[in-house]
Design a protein around this motif. Structure first.
Motif, short mmCIF file in Angstrom:
data_model
loop_
_atom_site.label_atom_id
_atom_site.label_comp_id
_atom_site.label_asym_id
_atom_site.label_seq_id
_atom_site.Cartn_x
_atom_site.Cartn_y
_atom_site.Cartn_z
N PRO A 11 -1.04 -10.04 -6.89
CA PRO A 11 0.04 -10.81 -6.23
C PRO A 11 1.33 -10.20 -6.41
O PRO A 11 1.65 -9.59 -7.78
CB PRO A 11 -0.06 -12.32 -6.97
N GLY A 12 2.30 -10.02 -5.39
CA GLY A 12 3.45 -9.20 -5.68
C GLY A 12 3.62 -7.89 -5.76
O GLY A 12 4.68 -7.30 -5.88
N SER A 13 2.56 -7.65 -4.96
CA SER A 13 2.33 -5.96 -5.20
C SER A 13 2.94 -5.51 -3.74
O SER A 13 3.14 -4.20 -3.84
CB SER A 13 0.82 -5.38 -5.38
N GLY A 14 3.34 -6.27 -2.92
CA GLY A 14 3.90 -5.89 -1.76
C GLY A 14 3.16 -5.75 -0.40
O GLY A 14 3.46 -5.29 0.61
N LYS A 15 1.93 -6.67 -0.42
CA LYS A 15 1.37 -6.65 0.49
C LYS A 15 1.84 -7.29 1.86
O LYS A 15 1.63 -6.71 2.89
CB LYS A 15 -0.13 -7.37 0.44
N SER A 16 2.45 -8.39 1.57
CA SER A 16 2.97 -9.09 2.75
C SER A 16 4.31 -8.38 3.32
O SER A 16 4.69 -8.45 4.46
CB SER A 16 3.84 -10.57 2.13
N THR A 17 5.10 -7.85 2.30
CA THR A 17 6.28 -7.14 2.52
C THR A 17 5.84 -5.86 3.70
O THR A 17 6.34 -5.65 4.69
CB THR A 17 6.87 -6.45 1.47
N LEU A 18 4.66 -5.44 3.34
CA LEU A 18 4.37 -4.09 4.25
C LEU A 18 3.82 -4.48 5.52
O LEU A 18 4.35 -4.10 6.57
CB LEU A 18 3.15 -3.39 3.48
#
Ligand code: ADP
Length: 586
Positions: A377-384
């Motif tokens: 979680p928080g690794s940037g998946k949604s952001t990407l």
């Protein structure tokens, strides 16, 4: 610069010109009809005191007064209808303009703006502008026309008496100005505490399940009671201001009356003015109270409206961070090739290199390929994912679709060719049908049902008494997390797009439903470029390529077999989840 915001309402004034003209003319007619009443009284009283009047003449004068009363009533209706109506049109137009503009602003704007503030602009500010226009025009016209004419008639009767009678006038004008300012402040506080109260209650009900689970009813009751007490205190403060205002105004207008009664009475005794003039003078004085108050009120009203107009204009001048370039390319038929070239992104600013949510990403996907993204979680998946439909723009590097930088494409066309299922599906308070179709009126029921079937939703919906017409409540409250997720998926499946982005589509469903959904996604992924972020690794096994994100960077990359062989984050997590699933199955 200072008066620029007025250009915002100018078009409305031009559009409403005939109505405003009609309204103002009616208002002026009312003013003059009101001024005629003391003239009639003067005639009657003078004839009465000279014993020159008979019953028929008395009837006639009474009849005139009645006629004037009816005419005043009629024209009052007309000005109210046209002037207040015109101000309501401006209100409506401004609010629509504001809403349309807010809709084109980028998500980043809403990350730093509170919904409550936006609501205040759409309600309070727009109301102040409406009041400044509607009541502003009325108060201004009355202050000028009724005020000047009444004073004119009084001067005509007797100059000295008029000057003396007007001695308390400045107190009325400045008193009204002083008190209307304080009333405004007090009223603003009442409104603010009322919105705190509604917000407090709304939030407590939204979180009622948590409150009950934690047994916090008494605590929440006390917290809400505190907000409620503040609301009452503010209301009492307002009542005090209003309570002081009217007696004060009454005192000064009675002071004028006392002056006129004494001095005017003396002048009548000494035959300087007639008894009719004396009575008419008092009537004019009565008529004058409102224009004097209006004079004090109107400046405040207009200042307040102007301040609100400036605030609204500031929003309307806020340019969306993400907008079409002037020469944006039309791309009605994307193939779906997606390329990330050294892409970095930061929610704060492009320069802040330390806190990149996405850092130096390189990806190449040919049309029809499927990419899986995993990572803590928080690794940037949604952001990407959110960079692809340009919800946010990349800070560094380039993001290409069909070899064209997405910043050069028409946003509307780009977004219409991407189906996006966000991690937290948002449902609107309508029916399931409304939520799946989302305004896609061209679609028929069979199309919707096959999308719902594909999303493993149809069977669930048929169990509801109202089927697809079931109202889902605020944010879809009557549905489970997994059901909401499937509605969002069906919504995306309705769109036959070359690009499909799924953010953890099976996070809230049981393994069996998850497997069914993954089957569908697999079938759909054939022929589209698909990117799926998921923390359930088995869901991504079929992907052509899987990347592992950690702190916004790609740390592992390859297909399932390659990543298992690598024996890193992916392999360890995969094995752990496999054991978990076996345990659950047992
Ligand atoms: P994941 O989907 O892998 O859980 P996210 O893409 O949601 O990760 O988040 C990546 C990082 O960006 C996190 O550190 C998160 O706190 C931050 N972040 C996400 N959304 C926002 C936002 N709207 N504003 C500021 N920071 C954000």
């Amino acid at each position: 610069m200072k008066n620029k915001s007025l250009s915002l309402i100018k078009p409305y004034f031009l559009e409403q010109r005939p109505r405003i003209l009609f309204g103002v003319v009616s208002l002026i007619i009312v003013d003059f009809l009101q001024l005629a009443i003391p003239r009639v009284i003067k005639q009657a009283v003078d004839e009465l005191t000279l014993f020159r009047i008979d019953a028929a003449a008395l009837w006639r004068y009474s009849f005139y007064i009645l006629l004037l009363g009816i005419a005043i009533g009629g024209f009052r209706y007309v000005w109210r209808y046209y002037l207040i109506g015109a101000s309501r049109r401006v209100e409506e137009g401004l609010r629509n303009q504001l809403f349309s503009h807010l809709q084109i602003l980028s998500p980043a704007y809403f990350d730093r703006t509170q919904t409550g503030d936006l609501m205040a602009h759409a309600t309070n500010d727009v109301m102040h502008i409406r009041m400044a226009i509607g009541m502003g025009m009325v108060a201004l016209t009355d202050a000028l026309v009724l005020g000047t004419a009444a004073i004119g008639f009084m001067l005509y009767i007797n100059v000295e008496l008029t000057l003396l009678a007007l001695l308390p006038a400045p107190f009325i004008v400045f008193g009204a100005r002083f008190f209307s300012k304080r009333m405004h402040t007090a009223y603003g506080n009442v409104q603010a505490s009322f919105s705190d109260l509604t917000e407090a209650v709304r939030e407590r009900f939204a979180g009622i399940r948590i409150i009950k689970a934690h047994h916090r009813e008494a605590f929440e009751r006390e917290r809400t009671a505190t907000v409620s007490r503040r609301y009452i205190a503010e209301n009492i403060q307002l009542a005090k201001v209003i309570g002081a205002f009217f007696p004060m105004m009454l005192f000064f207008s009675n002071l004028s009356l006392a002056i006129v009664l004494y001095l005017g009475g003396r002048q009548t005794i000494f035959f300087t003015i007639t008894p009719g003039d004396f009575v008419a003078f008092i009537s004019y004085l009565n008529l004058l109270t409102w224009p004097m108050m209006a004079m004090g009120w109107v400046t405040n009203l207009i200042q307040r409206g102007k301040a609100s107009l400036d605030r609204i204009q500031k929003i309307l001048l806020t340019a969306p961070l993400i907008a079409d370039a002037p020469d944006a390319l039309s791309v009605p038929d994307l193939a779906g090739k997606i390329t990330f070239q050294n892409v970095s992104f930061s929610y704060r600013s492009a320069e802040a290199t330390q806190d990149h949510a996405i850092d130096g990403i390189d990806i190449q996907l040919v049309p029809g390929q499927t990419l899986g993204i995993v990572g803590p979680p928080g690794s940037g998946k949604s952001t990407l994912l959110s960079l692809i439909p340009r919800l946010y723009d990349v800070s560094k590097g380039r993001l290409l679709i069909d070899d064209k930088d997405i910043k050069t494409l028409k946003i509307r066309e780009l977004r219409s060719q991407i189906a996006f299922v966000p991690q937290e599906p948002f449902l609107f308070a309508g029916s399931i049908r409304d939520n799946i179709l989302m305004g896609n009126s061209g679609a028929d029921d069979s199309h919707m049902i096959s999308a719902a079937e594909a999303a493993a939703l149809h069977r669930t919906v048929t169990k509801f008494t109202d089927g697809y017409d079931t109202i889902v409540g605020e944010r879809g409250v009557i549905l489970s997390g997994g059901q909401k997720q499937r509605v969002a998926l069906a919504r995306a499946l309705m769109k036959d797009t070359p690009i499909l982005l799924l953010d953890d589509p099976v996070s809230q469903v049981d393994t069996e439903t998850g497997t069914a959904i993954i089957q569908t996604i697999r079938a759909m992924a054939a022929g589209r470029t698909t990117i799926i972020a998921s923390h359930r690794l088995s869901a991504l096994r079929f992907a052509n390529r899987i990347i592992v994100l950690e702190n916004g960077r790609i740390t592992e990359s390859g297909d399932h077999e390659a990543l298992m062989a690598l024996n890193g984050y992916y392999a360890k997590t995969y094995r752990m989840q496999e054991i978990e699933e076996t345990l659950h199955a047992d």
